[in-house]
Design a protein around this motif. Structure first.
Motif, PDB file in Angstrom:
ATOM      1  N   UNK A  51       0.842  -1.205   0.000  1.00  0.00           N
ATOM      2  CA  UNK A  51       0.000   0.000   0.000  1.00  0.00           C
ATOM      3  C   UNK A  51       0.871   1.247   0.000  1.00  0.00           C
ATOM      4  N   UNK A  52       1.962   1.204   0.759  1.00  0.00           N
ATOM      5  CA  UNK A  52       2.887   2.334   0.824  1.00  0.00           C
ATOM      6  C   UNK A  52       4.260   1.811   1.241  1.00  0.00           C
ATOM      7  N   UNK A  53       5.305   2.367   0.674  1.00  0.00           N
ATOM      8  CA  UNK A  53       6.649   1.960   1.040  1.00  0.00           C
ATOM      9  C   UNK A  53       7.215   0.933   0.084  1.00  0.00           C
ATOM     10  N   UNK A  54       8.179   0.160   0.583  1.00  0.00           N
ATOM     11  CA  UNK A  54       8.891  -0.813  -0.236  1.00  0.00           C
ATOM     12  C   UNK A  54       9.107  -2.098   0.544  1.00  0.00           C
ATOM     13  N   UNK A  55       8.867  -3.224  -0.106  1.00  0.00           N
ATOM     14  CA  UNK A  55       9.110  -4.542   0.472  1.00  0.00           C
ATOM     15  C   UNK A  55      10.122  -5.255  -0.408  1.00  0.00           C
ATOM     16  N   UNK A  56      11.064  -5.946   0.231  1.00  0.00           N
ATOM     17  CA  UNK A  56      11.997  -6.813  -0.486  1.00  0.00           C
ATOM     18  C   UNK A  56      11.694  -8.228  -0.046  1.00  0.00           C
ATOM     19  N   UNK A  57      11.473  -9.140  -1.002  1.00  0.00           N
ATOM     20  CA  UNK A  57      11.084 -10.510  -0.670  1.00  0.00           C
ATOM     21  C   UNK A  57      11.857 -11.506  -1.518  1.00  0.00           C
ATOM     22  N   UNK A  58      11.943 -12.717  -0.974  1.00  0.00           N
ATOM     23  CA  UNK A  58      12.593 -13.797  -1.692  1.00  0.00           C
ATOM     24  C   UNK A  58      11.980 -15.129  -1.316  1.00  0.00           C
ATOM     25  N   UNK A  59      12.231 -16.143  -2.110  1.00  0.00           N
ATOM     26  CA  UNK A  59      11.730 -17.487  -1.858  1.00  0.00           C
ATOM     27  C   UNK A  59      12.892 -18.399  -1.489  1.00  0.00           C
ATOM     28  N   UNK A  60      12.610 -19.345  -0.601  1.00  0.00           N
ATOM     29  CA  UNK A  60      13.613 -20.306  -0.188  1.00  0.00           C
ATOM     30  C   UNK A  60      13.602 -20.489   1.316  1.00  0.00           C
ATOM     31  N   UNK A  61      14.290 -21.548   1.774  1.00  0.00           N
ATOM     32  CA  UNK A  61      14.303 -21.870   3.200  1.00  0.00           C
ATOM     33  C   UNK A  61      15.307 -21.036   3.986  1.00  0.00           C
ATOM     34  N   UNK A  67      16.534 -11.509  -3.232  1.00  0.00           N
ATOM     35  CA  UNK A  67      15.556 -10.472  -2.908  1.00  0.00           C
ATOM     36  C   UNK A  67      15.091  -9.733  -4.153  1.00  0.00           C
ATOM     37  N   UNK A  68      13.785  -9.558  -4.254  1.00  0.00           N
ATOM     38  CA  UNK A  68      13.155  -8.764  -5.316  1.00  0.00           C
ATOM     39  C   UNK A  68      12.426  -7.617  -4.637  1.00  0.00           C
ATOM     40  N   UNK A  69      12.340  -6.498  -5.304  1.00  0.00           N
ATOM     41  CA  UNK A  69      11.745  -5.309  -4.713  1.00  0.00           C
ATOM     42  C   UNK A  69      10.331  -5.086  -5.228  1.00  0.00           C
ATOM     43  N   UNK A  70       9.428  -4.824  -4.288  1.00  0.00           N
ATOM     44  CA  UNK A  70       8.055  -4.419  -4.614  1.00  0.00           C
ATOM     45  C   UNK A  70       7.837  -3.027  -4.032  1.00  0.00           C
ATOM     46  N   UNK A  71       7.468  -2.092  -4.862  1.00  0.00           N
ATOM     47  CA  UNK A  71       7.174  -0.736  -4.410  1.00  0.00           C
ATOM     48  C   UNK A  71       5.664  -0.563  -4.281  1.00  0.00           C
TER      49      UNK A  71
END
Length: 81
Positions: free
Chosen positions: A12-22, A29-33
């Protein structure tokens, strides 16, 4: 961590960095704005970090549960001093 059901996240606001794996891997990490969306399947291990002040919307079917790949990472089990 994982969830027993699929999860959909929208920034909704800001930035999230996420990744898949254990295991945490900065290289994954991929960035979602703002207005970015992602979907994670049931039992799919993933990790994320908010960058600065961030608001997200999480959609899933209930009951919503979090299972940590490494139980020692679960903040609900932290000891108080």
């Amino acid at each position: 961590h994982t969830h027993p059901t699929s999860e959909r996240l929208r920034v909704i606001d800001g930035t999230v960095r996420f990744g898949s794996g254990k295991q945490w891997d900065n290289g994954k990490l991929k960035t979602l704005a703002k207005d970015g969306e992602m979907s994670i399947g049931p039992q799919e291990p993933h990790f994320l970090r908010a960058k600065g002040r961030t608001m997200v919307e999480v959609q899933s079917s209930g009951p919503f549960q979090i299972t940590y790949v490494n139980a020692a990472d679960d903040p609900r089990k932290a000891t108080t001093q």
